[in-house]
Design an enzyme around this catalytic site. Sequence first.
Site, PDB file in Angstrom:
ATOM      1  N   HIS A 308      14.848  -4.839  -4.602  1.00 45.31           N
ATOM      2  CA  HIS A 308      15.049  -6.161  -5.358  1.00 45.31           C
ATOM      3  C   HIS A 308      16.413  -6.553  -5.597  1.00 45.31           C
ATOM      4  CE1 HIS A 308      13.753  -9.311  -8.279  1.00 45.31           C
ATOM      5  NE2 HIS A 308      12.742  -9.389  -7.466  1.00 45.31           N
ATOM      6  N   ASP A 366       5.348  -6.708  -4.417  1.00 42.72           N
ATOM      7  CA  ASP A 366       4.636  -7.190  -2.961  1.00 42.72           C
ATOM      8  C   ASP A 366       4.242  -6.051  -2.455  1.00 42.72           C
ATOM      9  OD1 ASP A 366       5.162  -9.851  -3.268  1.00 42.72           O
ATOM     10  OD2 ASP A 366       7.216  -9.650  -2.473  1.00 42.72           O
TER      11      ASP A 366
END
Length: 431
Positions: A308, A366
């Site tokens: 991320h 996700d």
Amino acid sequence: MSTPTRIAKLTLDDKTYDVPVMSPTAGPDVLDIRKLYAQADVFTFDPGFTSTASCESTITYIDGDKGELLYRGYPIEQLAEQSHHLEVCYLLLYGELPTAAQLQDFENRVTRHTMVHEQMHNFFRGFRRDAHPMATMVGVVGAMSAFYHDSTDVNDPWHREVSAIRMIAKIPTIAAMAYKYSIGQPFVYPKNELSYSANFLRMCFAVPAEDYVVNPILEKAMDRIMMLHADHEQNASTSTVRLAGSSGANPFACIAAGIACLWGPAHGGANQACLEMLREIGTVDRIPEFIARAKDKNDPFRLMGFGHRVYKNFDPRAKVMKESADEVLNLLGIHDNETLKVAKELERIALEDPYFVEKKLYPNVDFYSGIILEAMGFPTSMFTPIFALSRAVGWIAQWKEMISDPAGKIGRPRQLYIGAAARDYTPVSAR
Ligand code: CMC
């Protein structure tokens, strides 16, 4: 508007310039370089905006090192445990948790606007059946400005309010219609008595031939997915919505732009890409091959669902999502399907492997959301539309904040030009 808390000095050649420093409620201080170009004739260079604050905001805060996510100051873990998506929508839009009466009024306003203009059904029918639901959503959400042009005056606060409610109320209906259209089933109209998440599940899975009763565990899991994706400060799609809106474009067009940006595999498209990757790996014994590819500098392959831009410790949304994944899989009695085995083993290896540990590449939201959505019966093509419908409230809250910001300006980044210097045109006969 923030005021400077101290002054930094920038020395360039033989001159020194004052650079005001602003201090946020939380997070690093920010250098205010707005006057730098006029004073010193220099720009700053920051591809990917890794170090640039593009706006002041009061909505969401992320501390990537601590793995902290706050909506209007409230930690995501507390909201996931004690709140629900529509209450979070109210919080993001209006800044405070609602009273019981405010919540009821808000829920009524949302649940009574879930139907879409009947003419939109015909609009859907213009798409190919095999269109990706995200392609359909970009088109249909953009087309809302054609169907609801009575709420597109961005300078009218009432128009802004109506468009916000319409967006939040109708986007699950549009996503469900995109899905139904793609599988050749009739559209299912929304039912006002159901919760926001139950309504969405029913619009996706009910058929006229049979009653559909929403399982409360799946309803809660869907609500959590929506809540955890509701906002994430100035990410790529939100910045797209703000940039589109900075020109005065109407909110439906701006959200359509956000949906287009979200679609990419580095952003919202990662949930679909992640599950497809797990299926491509197929069996646990093939994991080392894929880990090796992810580490190979000459191979563009990345482990989808890992890493991320901001979270460098862990993704707090992933923690909550993992719990939900366990609940849903237990409820549905899914314990040993091959995709799940691959996911669990991949997670274990990546959390221990020095490459991933050193680069702080943890499973992100996700990684787990795809596992839950697949267990619920959604095809991978619906994963990103579900992210989009959940993020709609964040986009609209950020858009409203941007429109009401007195310091707001049309977004217009500069560049570091490295092309040819000015030169004279030569006619084709002389080249
Ligand atoms: N697999 C393998 N290596 C990776 C990965 C990955 N998933 N992510 C980053 N790296 C490596 C990358 O190669 C680079 O290595 P080096 O320093 O040797 O060049 C280093 O880690 C830093 O990567 P980066 O691309 O500079 O980091 P970024 O902050 O620009 O990218 C990211 C963040 C999310 C785009 C990236 O981690 C990625 O592509 N992840 C996979 C896609 C994904 O799961 N996206 C969903 C993000 S969460 C949902 C959302 O908010 O949209």
